[in-house]
Write a protein that holds these residues in place. Structure first.
Motif, PDB file in Angstrom:
ATOM      1  N   ARG A 127      30.965  44.783  19.600  1.00 49.60           N
ATOM      2  CA  ARG A 127      30.387  44.970  20.975  1.00 49.60           C
ATOM      3  C   ARG A 127      30.548  43.639  21.910  1.00 49.60           C
ATOM      4  O   ARG A 127      30.996  43.878  22.926  1.00 49.60           O
ATOM      5  N   TYR A 128      30.269  42.759  21.258  1.00 52.23           N
ATOM      6  CA  TYR A 128      30.393  41.265  21.821  1.00 52.23           C
ATOM      7  C   TYR A 128      31.913  41.189  22.396  1.00 52.23           C
ATOM      8  O   TYR A 128      32.203  40.686  23.331  1.00 52.23           O
ATOM      9  N   LEU A 129      32.839  41.516  21.139  1.00 51.47           N
ATOM     10  CA  LEU A 129      34.419  41.387  21.632  1.00 51.47           C
ATOM     11  C   LEU A 129      34.611  42.398  22.721  1.00 51.47           C
ATOM     12  O   LEU A 129      35.401  41.878  23.351  1.00 51.47           O
ATOM     13  N   SER A 130      34.176  43.504  22.722  1.00 55.91           N
ATOM     14  CA  SER A 130      34.502  44.528  23.856  1.00 55.91           C
ATOM     15  C   SER A 130      33.998  43.919  25.098  1.00 55.91           C
ATOM     16  O   SER A 130      34.634  43.976  26.162  1.00 55.91           O
ATOM     17  N   TYR A 131      32.705  43.388  24.946  1.00 59.21           N
ATOM     18  CA  TYR A 131      32.358  42.959  26.297  1.00 59.21           C
ATOM     19  C   TYR A 131      33.506  41.728  26.726  1.00 59.21           C
ATOM     20  O   TYR A 131      33.625  41.669  28.096  1.00 59.21           O
ATOM     21  N   LEU A 132      33.495  40.759  25.889  1.00 58.27           N
ATOM     22  CA  LEU A 132      34.767  39.470  26.296  1.00 58.27           C
ATOM     23  C   LEU A 132      36.069  40.098  26.966  1.00 58.27           C
ATOM     24  O   LEU A 132      36.382  39.695  27.971  1.00 58.27           O
ATOM     25  N   GLU A 133      36.349  41.166  26.282  1.00 59.56           N
ATOM     26  CA  GLU A 133      37.800  41.742  26.753  1.00 59.56           C
ATOM     27  C   GLU A 133      37.556  42.578  27.908  1.00 59.56           C
ATOM     28  O   GLU A 133      38.416  42.288  28.735  1.00 59.56           O
ATOM     29  N   GLU A 134      36.425  43.145  28.169  1.00 56.51           N
ATOM     30  CA  GLU A 134      36.123  43.898  29.522  1.00 56.51           C
ATOM     31  C   GLU A 134      36.031  42.874  30.754  1.00 56.51           C
ATOM     32  O   GLU A 134      36.546  43.058  31.922  1.00 56.51           O
ATOM     33  N   LEU A 135      35.258  41.862  30.516  1.00 56.05           N
ATOM     34  CA  LEU A 135      34.958  40.898  31.269  1.00 56.05           C
ATOM     35  C   LEU A 135      36.300  40.133  31.914  1.00 56.05           C
ATOM     36  O   LEU A 135      36.687  39.966  32.845  1.00 56.05           O
ATOM     37  N   TYR A 136      37.183  39.927  30.557  1.00 52.80           N
ATOM     38  CA  TYR A 136      38.513  39.277  30.975  1.00 52.80           C
ATOM     39  C   TYR A 136      39.206  40.051  31.853  1.00 52.80           C
ATOM     40  O   TYR A 136      40.045  39.685  32.969  1.00 52.80           O
ATOM     41  N   THR A 137      39.307  41.333  31.528  1.00 47.34           N
ATOM     42  CA  THR A 137      40.432  42.220  32.115  1.00 47.34           C
ATOM     43  C   THR A 137      39.882  42.688  33.739  1.00 47.34           C
ATOM     44  O   THR A 137      40.487  42.807  34.609  1.00 47.34           O
ATOM     45  N   ALA A 138      38.367  42.588  33.953  1.00 46.90           N
ATOM     46  CA  ALA A 138      37.883  42.779  35.001  1.00 46.90           C
ATOM     47  C   ALA A 138      38.158  41.757  36.181  1.00 46.90           C
ATOM     48  O   ALA A 138      38.748  42.008  37.229  1.00 46.90           O
ATOM     49  N   VAL A 139      38.187  40.392  35.419  1.00 42.29           N
ATOM     50  CA  VAL A 139      38.571  39.192  36.529  1.00 42.29           C
ATOM     51  C   VAL A 139      39.978  39.389  36.556  1.00 42.29           C
ATOM     52  O   VAL A 139      40.324  39.002  37.946  1.00 42.29           O
ATOM     53  N   ILE A 140      40.804  39.635  35.672  1.00 42.32           N
ATOM     54  CA  ILE A 140      42.347  39.326  35.922  1.00 42.32           C
ATOM     55  C   ILE A 140      42.670  40.557  36.891  1.00 42.32           C
ATOM     56  O   ILE A 140      43.425  40.352  38.115  1.00 42.32           O
TER      57      ILE A 140
ATOM     58  N   GLY B  94      33.375  31.645  35.136  1.00 40.07           N
ATOM     59  CA  GLY B  94      34.327  30.899  34.426  1.00 40.07           C
ATOM     60  C   GLY B  94      35.424  31.309  33.874  1.00 40.07           C
ATOM     61  O   GLY B  94      36.578  30.760  33.755  1.00 40.07           O
ATOM     62  N   VAL B  95      35.534  32.509  33.713  1.00 42.75           N
ATOM     63  CA  VAL B  95      36.876  33.225  33.443  1.00 42.75           C
ATOM     64  C   VAL B  95      37.717  33.141  34.443  1.00 42.75           C
ATOM     65  O   VAL B  95      38.939  32.782  34.276  1.00 42.75           O
ATOM     66  N   TYR B  96      37.305  33.143  35.894  1.00 40.17           N
ATOM     67  CA  TYR B  96      38.232  33.017  36.935  1.00 40.17           C
ATOM     68  C   TYR B  96      38.670  31.701  37.086  1.00 40.17           C
ATOM     69  O   TYR B  96      39.840  31.391  37.427  1.00 40.17           O
ATOM     70  N   GLU B  97      37.666  30.588  36.887  1.00 42.57           N
ATOM     71  CA  GLU B  97      38.550  29.319  36.825  1.00 42.57           C
ATOM     72  C   GLU B  97      39.203  29.013  35.810  1.00 42.57           C
ATOM     73  O   GLU B  97      40.467  28.377  35.931  1.00 42.57           O
TER      74      GLU B  97
ATOM     75  N   VAL C 101      42.316  30.616  36.910  1.00 41.22           N
ATOM     76  CA  VAL C 101      43.329  29.916  38.041  1.00 41.22           C
ATOM     77  C   VAL C 101      43.900  28.677  37.394  1.00 41.22           C
ATOM     78  O   VAL C 101      44.968  28.350  37.875  1.00 41.22           O
ATOM     79  N   GLU C 102      43.261  27.942  36.457  1.00 42.43           N
ATOM     80  CA  GLU C 102      43.688  26.742  35.852  1.00 42.43           C
ATOM     81  C   GLU C 102      44.795  26.751  34.883  1.00 42.43           C
ATOM     82  O   GLU C 102      45.997  26.428  35.007  1.00 42.43           O
ATOM     83  N   GLU C 103      44.105  27.395  33.587  1.00 43.43           N
ATOM     84  CA  GLU C 103      44.710  27.302  32.314  1.00 43.43           C
ATOM     85  C   GLU C 103      46.055  28.360  32.453  1.00 43.43           C
ATOM     86  O   GLU C 103      47.111  28.087  32.127  1.00 43.43           O
ATOM     87  N   SER C 104      45.943  29.501  33.184  1.00 47.70           N
ATOM     88  CA  SER C 104      46.787  30.635  33.365  1.00 47.70           C
ATOM     89  C   SER C 104      47.830  30.449  34.509  1.00 47.70           C
ATOM     90  O   SER C 104      48.744  31.269  34.778  1.00 47.70           O
ATOM     91  N   GLY C 105      47.348  29.477  35.311  1.00 52.44           N
ATOM     92  CA  GLY C 105      47.939  29.475  36.670  1.00 52.44           C
ATOM     93  C   GLY C 105      47.912  30.398  37.634  1.00 52.44           C
ATOM     94  O   GLY C 105      48.705  30.354  38.626  1.00 52.44           O
ATOM     95  N   MET C 106      47.031  31.293  37.410  1.00 54.59           N
ATOM     96  CA  MET C 106      46.937  32.230  38.439  1.00 54.59           C
ATOM     97  C   MET C 106      46.638  31.730  39.958  1.00 54.59           C
ATOM     98  O   MET C 106      46.753  32.662  40.788  1.00 54.59           O
ATOM     99  N   GLY C 107      46.147  30.558  40.192  1.00 59.27           N
ATOM    100  CA  GLY C 107      46.129  30.274  41.389  1.00 59.27           C
ATOM    101  C   GLY C 107      47.115  29.785  42.222  1.00 59.27           C
ATOM    102  O   GLY C 107      47.112  29.730  43.573  1.00 59.27           O
ATOM    103  N   TRP C 108      48.400  29.697  41.662  1.00 54.90           N
ATOM    104  CA  TRP C 108      49.468  29.376  42.393  1.00 54.90           C
ATOM    105  C   TRP C 108      50.741  30.390  42.057  1.00 54.90           C
ATOM    106  O   TRP C 108      51.934  29.914  42.303  1.00 54.90           O
TER     107      TRP C 108
END
Ligand code: ZN
Length: 294
Positions: free
Chosen positions: A224-237, A274-277, A280-287
């Motif tokens: 369930r924790y894993l599902s939370y992480l995945e849904e959080l990540y997808t929601a922000v992306i 945290g996911v957003y940052e 933006v930084e690591e995946s370069g979604m900011g640019w």
């Protein structure tokens, strides 16, 4: 007036912190039996696990000097057996300081090689482990085994899982939490790494999960924790792709299937940030040219 108010607040905070640090010294440490030969050591927000056998004791994170001193005395008093191993979960000081308390000729200090390197390079005030591994290591003590495994990057450096057999207990620090939201803005976490590592642990033969923070759970809690992480990540992306600002994302993201997790309401916006940052930084979604950044 404003100045007076600030100093009043500071004074109140100081009194509160003095009060809580003195009470934390004696009363907040405790040892709980989990199953078989395995115990959980609790110091306020931090937890570690230890194994007691006729051939000696294996402890995991010593946490800090005061906690380690208390734990050492309690193990002596209750079991009167030598500490044979100290195994570090990763490189972060709030989990692995205090190890010097256990320095002895019969004690082996173990960590992943990346954690050891980091302790050495940053001159951390703890023991530099004398035994390290790259992928897996199995320690046998008495009739028990402890399987240490590295799952790649997830939090800090060289953060591993520890599987205690025959009790089928899995101990992971920081990158899996049950009964509570992951820590605030997910500082120092590699989110994709946390997801991959958590998936890998679900293939391990465990029934009880113990975290370095928060509660004890079972395999379905980890799922369930894993599902939370995945849904959080997808929601922000998806939110970034739809042109939402960070403020809008923090305001609108709801994952109410998980609203029973501790601190859900207060930490969900922080988790989103945290996911957003990281995106933006690591995946370069900011640019990225395909994303409309306001
Ligand atoms: Zn931690």
């Amino acid at each position: 007036m404003e100045k007076y108010k600030t100093s009043f607040i500071l004074l109140t905070l100081l009194i509160l912190s003095l009060f809580s640090s003195t009470t934390a010294l004696a009363n907040d440490y405790r040892i709980e039996k989990i199953a078989g030969n395995i115990y959980r050591f609790v110091d306020d927000r931090h937890r570690s696990v230890f194994l007691v056998t006729g051939e000696g004791v294996l402890i995991t994170d010593p946490l800090n000097e005061n906690a380690a001193n208390w734990l050492k005395k309690e193990i002596e008093k209750r079991f009167n057996l030598p500490i044979r191993y100290v195994v570090f979960s990763h490189n972060h000081s709030d989990h692995i300081y205090g190890a010097k308390v256990f320095k002895a000729i019969e004690t082996t200090f173990v960590s992943h090689q990346l954690a050891q390197k980091d302790i050495e390079i940053t001159k951390a005030d703890t023991i530099i482990p004398n035994v390290t591994f790259k992928q897996n290591m199995v320690i046998t003590l008495g009739d028990n085994t402890v399987s240490l495994q590295y799952h790649g990057k997830n939090d800090g450096r060289g953060s591993i899982s520890m599987l205690f057999q025959p009790e089928k207990i899995l101990f992971v620090v920081d990158w899996i939490v049950v009964g509570r939201m992951p820590w605030r803005k997910l500082w120092s976490y590699d989110i994709q790494g946390m997801i991959n590592s958590t998936k890998e642990t679900l293939n391990l033969d465990f029934e009880i999960f113990v975290g370095g923070h928060a509660g004890i759970g079972n395999k379905s809690d980890v799922q369930r924790y894993l599902s939370y992480l995945e849904e959080l990540y997808t929601a922000v992306i998806d939110g970034i792709h739809s042109g939402k600002t960070l403020a809008q994302l923090k305001e609108s993201t709801r994952l109410d299937n998980y609203n029973d997790f501790g601190n859900y309401n207060s930490w969900l916006p922080l988790n989103v940030e945290g996911v957003y940052e990281r995106l933006v930084e690591e995946s370069g979604m900011g640019w990225r040219p395909d994303i409309n950044n306001k």
